[in-house]
Design a protein around this motif. Structure first.
Motif, PDB file in Angstrom:
ATOM      1  N   CYS A 238       0.817  -1.178   0.045  1.00 20.95           N
ATOM      2  CA  CYS A 238      -0.081  -0.001   0.050  1.00 20.95           C
ATOM      3  C   CYS A 238       0.850   1.223  -0.019  1.00 20.95           C
ATOM      4  N   GLN A 266      -7.861   1.699  -1.572  1.00 22.18           N
ATOM      5  CA  GLN A 266      -9.009   1.938  -1.369  1.00 22.18           C
ATOM      6  C   GLN A 266      -9.896   0.659  -2.005  1.00 22.18           C
ATOM      7  N   ASN A 268      -9.800  -4.067  -1.526  1.00 18.13           N
ATOM      8  CA  ASN A 268      -9.414  -5.276  -0.747  1.00 18.13           C
ATOM      9  C   ASN A 268      -9.287  -6.469  -1.508  1.00 18.13           C
ATOM     10  N   GLU A 270      -9.219 -10.947  -1.647  1.00 19.29           N
ATOM     11  CA  GLU A 270      -9.391 -12.170  -0.872  1.00 19.29           C
ATOM     12  C   GLU A 270      -8.465 -13.157  -1.289  1.00 19.29           C
ATOM     13  N   ASN A 279      -9.205 -11.534   3.892  1.00 20.71           N
ATOM     14  CA  ASN A 279      -9.095 -10.228   3.162  1.00 20.71           C
ATOM     15  C   ASN A 279      -7.961  -9.440   3.397  1.00 20.71           C
ATOM     16  N   ILE A 281      -6.976  -5.362   3.171  1.00 23.30           N
ATOM     17  CA  ILE A 281      -7.741  -4.170   2.868  1.00 23.30           C
ATOM     18  C   ILE A 281      -6.671  -3.041   2.783  1.00 23.30           C
TER      19      ILE A 281
END
Length: 283
Positions: A238, A266, A268, A270, A279, A281
């Motif tokens: 991120c 912004q 997610n 799996e 998940n 995120i």
């Protein structure tokens, strides 16, 4: 308008700080022999020329100075000096202002006569206090640069989670964060950190932002080194606040994709591990 005033104030303070240190170093050579004085002052002038070039890089986004080898270390030290000497000057100025206020108030309000010895003792106290205060950021910056910068350590943390699915029990997650590749963190050291991370044999690799400090730092080179990370569940990342400052959020995402990694923004994703799903995120 407020932002312009803030920028101008910073520039004025930077100018005053470097002028202060330049004059202090220049005066320090006055009592030396002629040869030593010439050599010392020549070194001071050369150092401040490098300082000007280094500071101009930050202003216009170009690289005048080398970024590798011994000269690259000179560049890094110069950038370090700009930062630490600025705060050292501010602390020195605050103490001197306190001295001015103290004696001014005593003269105007208290109107107490001081002996010459008392006056010298009090001024000596403020003088030494100012020097000690100014030395704090310089010593701290030098220590961090020389002793802590490349002292990479692996920290293993067990994270107990209530009602964790059995399939996720024992999963290893490796995290690298706040790399800040650039003058202080060359790419070969990023590669060393990646090698240490790979030796852990993690199931999932996470890189949580601040790949660079500003727009002139080697974002592409840093992410290329991070692409050497190996984990069965992939490499995920991120952006950090410095990618926002450098306006590099989109570029970082693009580079992650080019190297087969995933940068979450912004959203997610799996992931399946041993039949259990969870998940990730991104913010």
């Amino acid at each position: 308008m407020i932002r312009i005033l803030i920028v101008l104030t910073i520039f004025v303070l930077l100018y005053l700080s470097q002028r202060f240190w330049f004059r202090s170093l220049w005066r320090a050579t006055e009592k030396a022999s002629p040869v030593i004085r010439k050599l010392s002052r020549g070194a001071v002038v050369a150092a401040f020329l490098v300082l000007i070039l280094s500071f101009s890089e930050r202003l216009i986004g170009l690289h005048w100075l080398p970024r590798s080898g011994a000269l690259g270390q000179v560049t890094a030290v110069t950038q370090l000096w700009i930062f630490t000497s600025f705060f050292a000057f501010l602390l020195f100025a605050v103490i001197k202002l306190m001295e001015l206020v103290f004696f001014g108030v005593e003269d105007l309000l208290i109107r107490r006569e001081r002996t010459e010895i008392q006056d010298q003792d009090r001024r000596a106290f403020f003088r030494y206090t100012a020097r000690v205060a100014a030395a704090i950021p310089l010593v701290a910056g030098l220590y961090g640069f020389a002793a802590q910068r490349f002292d990479f350590r692996v920290r293993k943390v067990d994270v107990p989670i209530a009602d964790l699915p059995p399939g996720l029990d024992g999963m290893k997650i490796m995290q690298l964060s706040d790399i800040h590749s650039g003058d202080y963190m060359p790419l070969d050291e990023v590669r060393r950190a990646v090698g240490m991370a790979n030796d852990l044999g993690a199931d999932l690799a996470l890189v949580t932002g601040d790949f660079v400090s500003n727009e002139t730092d080697p974002l592409a080179g840093c992410i290329a080194e991070l692409s050497r990370l190996r984990a069965p569940l992939g490499v995920w990342g991120c952006n950090g606040n410095h990618e926002i400052y450098a306006n590099a959020e989109d570029k970082a995402e693009e580079l992650f994709q080019q190297h087969g990694m995933r940068l979450l923004r912004q959203g997610n994703a799996e992931i399946d591990f041993r039949g259990a799903k969870f998940n990730l995120i991104g913010v």
